[in-house]
Design a protein around this motif. Structure first.
Motif, short mmCIF file in Angstrom:
data_model
loop_
_atom_site.label_atom_id
_atom_site.label_comp_id
_atom_site.label_asym_id
_atom_site.label_seq_id
_atom_site.Cartn_x
_atom_site.Cartn_y
_atom_site.Cartn_z
N LEU A 126 -0.72 5.58 5.65
CA LEU A 126 -2.07 5.96 6.07
C LEU A 126 -2.04 7.16 7.00
O LEU A 126 -2.93 8.02 6.96
CB LEU A 126 -2.75 4.78 6.75
CG LEU A 126 -3.10 3.59 5.84
CD1 LEU A 126 -3.58 2.41 6.67
CD2 LEU A 126 -4.18 4.00 4.85
N VAL A 185 -10.63 3.60 3.84
CA VAL A 185 -9.72 2.46 3.74
C VAL A 185 -10.24 1.36 4.65
O VAL A 185 -10.62 1.62 5.81
CB VAL A 185 -8.28 2.85 4.14
CG1 VAL A 185 -7.38 1.61 4.20
CG2 VAL A 185 -7.71 3.86 3.16
N TYR A 225 0.82 -1.21 0.00
CA TYR A 225 0.00 0.00 0.00
C TYR A 225 0.86 1.26 0.00
O TYR A 225 0.46 2.27 -0.59
CB TYR A 225 -0.94 0.00 1.21
CG TYR A 225 -1.97 1.10 1.16
CD1 TYR A 225 -3.07 0.99 0.31
CD2 TYR A 225 -1.84 2.25 1.91
CE1 TYR A 225 -4.01 2.00 0.23
CE2 TYR A 225 -2.77 3.27 1.84
CZ TYR A 225 -3.86 3.14 1.00
OH TYR A 225 -4.79 4.15 0.91
N HIS A 259 -10.83 1.37 14.29
CA HIS A 259 -10.27 2.29 13.30
C HIS A 259 -8.99 2.89 13.85
O HIS A 259 -8.74 2.89 15.06
CB HIS A 259 -11.26 3.39 12.91
CG HIS A 259 -11.53 4.39 13.99
ND1 HIS A 259 -12.59 4.29 14.86
CD2 HIS A 259 -10.86 5.52 14.36
CE1 HIS A 259 -12.58 5.30 15.70
NE2 HIS A 259 -11.53 6.06 15.42
N ALA A 277 -9.70 4.90 8.35
CA ALA A 277 -9.22 3.54 8.04
C ALA A 277 -9.77 2.58 9.08
O ALA A 277 -9.45 2.70 10.27
CB ALA A 277 -7.70 3.50 8.01
#
Length: 738
Positions: free
Chosen positions: A627, A607, A596, A690, A634
């Protein structure tokens, strides 16, 4: 402590169990054979005292002519025949079958022999017959395997014509289906200089009538075996008899030592040779050999319930395993392993550090097993036999073989592992083709009207979708329903400023999506649940097949027409069975076969990762900072609370951030996952959390809100109040008057 129950391929545990039992069998068989005659009599007397098993036992003889094992640079052959692959599954077990590629691979002996013949012919022409050994074809036209240590292999008499199918569908055929050698002839040529592939000439397998494996013996080239069609299988009798004795005294599968009431043999000559030996064990041999057995959809090797010690990895057929008396979560073979794990250094990996936490995780067992299905009690049990459950319901093809160790039968439509859906399935117009079984259709027609409310449980979704609570479709639909739950429930709760429910298009990245891409067509259900949202799912991960990199295709619900546009993949207009009112959107699928952190492109809206396991793959140490820099919502699922704690620690190490408190996923899979060295409840997509990003430098608040309270911000000085028109400045006027 480290557990890999929810992340490791089931077939690797299956293989480790086979080789573990085989090593023990080789050691004990050698000890008995080199001992005095009294040791055989003692073993036979012990078996005669065992209780009888009412189930029929079968001794299978499975020849193999096409599959070989090639050991790479990372593998060292063991002390016995064919043990090189067995030693690979030890203290540092791989997670996926592809992780074994540097050590061992399966090669086609037929293709390899043709290449070797061509190379030898060239050498013969160059060296003008310098004495190089040639490969001569057998009587049936098959090229013989090149081996200077053993004679040519032939079909034993009495075997049916489908013996090649048996070899492909038995235990030696299952790895071929699960880990096909896709490297082509070029890579095999490069490996040929290292070592010739090992040839598994024959497999002796003891099972009961239900398919539980009780014993196995591998006959490699150089081992005692039949020399050809004319010699028969009389030399297999001593090995087969020793295998039967060991299978009764130490059965590989579940259950205590026992002997069968009736035994049948899958080879005529071997059946005759065992007629005088088997009665010495107090076992009755069938009158005639079994001639017509072969792998077929109605028979599958059942799951094995053998467990392992968390420290020494010994199996339950070797030692007696007991859980920790305090947490009841981890299995040990004795006090020595428990003390070693309790005192392990550093302290945060010791059982002393984890014991109380694991005890708290065990208290969630009942909550995770609370599901509305009629089969809940069976599939949430520690002894759940997944393959037997699927086979009894005719779920032996399509995506059901992707989530189990079942082999798809011949003639059934297949979605090749690690590739996009084949065009024929898209042209067929049925998006649920790969979700079906052998019986009637499992997915009812799509309801004419979209859902009026939001679904928060399997019960509500099944009722609206018209599914019976006896349907196992939740096992496959856990992936799209989890995405739906994140979009409709979790993102509005944790990130209300995004206003995601009012967006008409969403771009979602699915990271480390190797298994999810194998089940890509299940995400069609998102178009049913969110019919007015244009969705783009981009599957990202270095575990995806390289040939699928940069591919994309579109699924639309506007009609049955199909069109193919060069350079843009496949555009499939699949029929949903009903006409809907209003505008409908499409689902775009894109593939990026790379880690990624190496992905380039526009920023996604969301995500998602399934059963992530941050601490089990090094690429997460680079993907998590990526990220962090994107700072997009996410969400990740885990198969246990233990995995959530480990992910939080990895996130802190990689970025300085953390994760939100995990919560149970109402759309988790109902199937309990196998756990070899522990008793914790593991379910696919069991918990959701998350990422909580580290605040940017110079900022005192979190840029991405979460359920936790934001960090306190220093209070700014209050702004001065504005004067009304005509109002005097009291301060200055007072000073002037004074």
């Amino acid at each position: 402590m480290e557990f890999v129950s929810g992340y490791r391929d089931e077939f690797l545990d299956f293989t480790a169990l086979l080789f573990g039992w085989f090593r023990k069998f080789i050691a004990e068989r050698g000890a008995v054979e080199t001992g005095i005659e009294g040791r055989w009599r003692q073993l036979e007397a012990q078996i005669r005292r065992l209780p009888q098993d009412p189930a029929l036992w079968v001794l299978h003889v499975l020849p193999n002519h096409s599959v070989g094992i090639s050991l790479g640079q990372g593998a060292e052959p063991g002390p016995g025949p064919g043990l090189g692959a067995g030693w690979l599954l030890g203290d540092e077990p791989p997670l996926h079958l592809q992780d074994l590629s540097p050590y061992v691979s399966l090669v086609s002996l037929e293709e390899g022999e043709e290449e070797e013949e061509d190379e030898e012919e060239r050498k013969n022409r160059e060296e003008e017959g310098a004495g190089i050994e040639k490969v001569e074809p057998e009587e049936d036209g098959e090229p013989a395997h090149m081996s200077r240590e053993s004679p040519q292999e032939g079909n034993p008499p009495g075997e049916p014509e489908e013996t090649e199918q048996e070899a492909g569908g038995g235990e030696d055929g299952c790895p071929e289906d699960r880990a096909e050698d896709k490297t082509g002839p070029e890579r095999r040529k490069g490996r040929r200089s290292e070592a010739a592939p090992l040839h598994l000439s024959c497999l002796l397998l003891v099972t009961d009538e239900h398919g539980t494996i009780l014993g196995i013996d591998l006959l490699m080239d150089g081992a005692q075996r039949s020399a050809g069609k004319s010699s028969g299988t009389e030399n297999l009798a001593p090995r087969a008899y020793a295998l039967l004795c060991h299978s009764m005294a130490c059965p590989m599968g579940s259950g205590d030592p026992r002997k069968p009431q009736l035994l049948t043999v899958g080879d005529a000559q071997l059946h005759r040779d065992l007629e005088s030996l088997v009665p010495r064990l107090g076992v009755k041999l069938a009158k005639t050999p079994m001639r017509t057995w072969g792998p077929h959809p109605g028979f599958t090797f059942a799951s094995l319930q053998a467990r392992t010690c968390h420290v020494c990895h010994k199996h339950s057929f070797e030692v007696k395993l007991t859980p920790c008396p305090q947490c009841s979560a981890v299995l040990y073979c004795g006090e020595a392993c428990l003390r070693a794990d309790w005192r392990r250094c550093p302290d945060d990996v010791s059982h002393r550090f984890w014991c109380s936490r694991l005890a708290a995780f065990m208290q969630r067992t009942g909550e995770l097993a609370t599901l509305p299905f009629t089969y809940t009690a069976e599939v949430t049990s520690e002894t759940f036999n997944k393959e037997a459950f699927l086979t009894s319901r005719g779920l032996t093809r399509g995506y059901w073989t992707q989530i189990s160790m079942l082999i798809p039968g011949s003639g059934t439509p297949r979605h090749p592992r690690g590739s996009t859906p084949c065009r024929s399935l898209l042209l067929n117009g049925d998006p649920y083709e790969l979700l079906q079984g052998d019986g009637p259709a499992l997915m009812p027609p799509v309801p004419p009207d979209p859902p009026k409310g939001l679904f928060g449980s399997w019960q509500d979704y099944y009722t609206w979708r018209g599914l019976s609570l006896d349907s196992p479709m939740a096992v496959l639909l856990t992936y799209p329903l989890t995405v739906y739950y994140v979009i409709t429930h979790l993102v509005p709760q944790s990130f209300p400023e995004l206003n995601i429910q009012n967006k008409q298009s969403l771009k979602i990245h699915v990271v480390e999506a190797r298994k999810e891409f194998d089940l890509v067509m299940v995400f069609w259900e998102l178009l049913v649940l969110l019919p007015h949202v244009a969705l783009e799912l981009q599957f990202v991960g270095d575990g995806l097949p390289p040939e699928s990199d940069q591919q994309h295709f579109t699924l639309q619900r506007d009609g049955p027409e199909v069109s193919v546009r060069p350079g843009s993949g496949v555009s499939a207009r699949l029929s949903s069975g009903t006409k809907e009112k209003g505008s409908r959107r499409d689902l775009q699928i894109k593939v990026s076969a790379r880690p990624y952190h190496l992905l380039q492109g526009p920023k996604p809206d969301l995500v998602i990762g399934f059963n992530s396991g941050f601490g089990l793959k090094d690429t997460w140490l680079s993907s998590l900072p990526r990220l962090q820099s994107l700072r997009v919502p996410a969400f990740f699922t885990e198969s246990s609370e233990y995995g959530c704690v480990m992910d939080d620690q990895t996130m802190a190490v990689a970025t300085g951030g953390g994760t939100s408190p995990p919560q149970p996923n109402p759309f988790r899979s109902p199937f309990r996952l196998r756990a070899a060295d522990n008793c914790m409840p593991w379910y696919c997509n069991a918990f959701i959390f998350h990422l909580v990003y580290k605040p940017p430098q110079g900022s005192g608040t979190r840029s991405v809100p979460g359920p936790g309270q934001p960090a306190p911000v220093p209070a700014a000085p209050p702004a001065p109040a504005r004067r009304r028109r005509g109002e005097k400045k009291t301060g200055r006027g007072a000073r002037r008057r004074r």
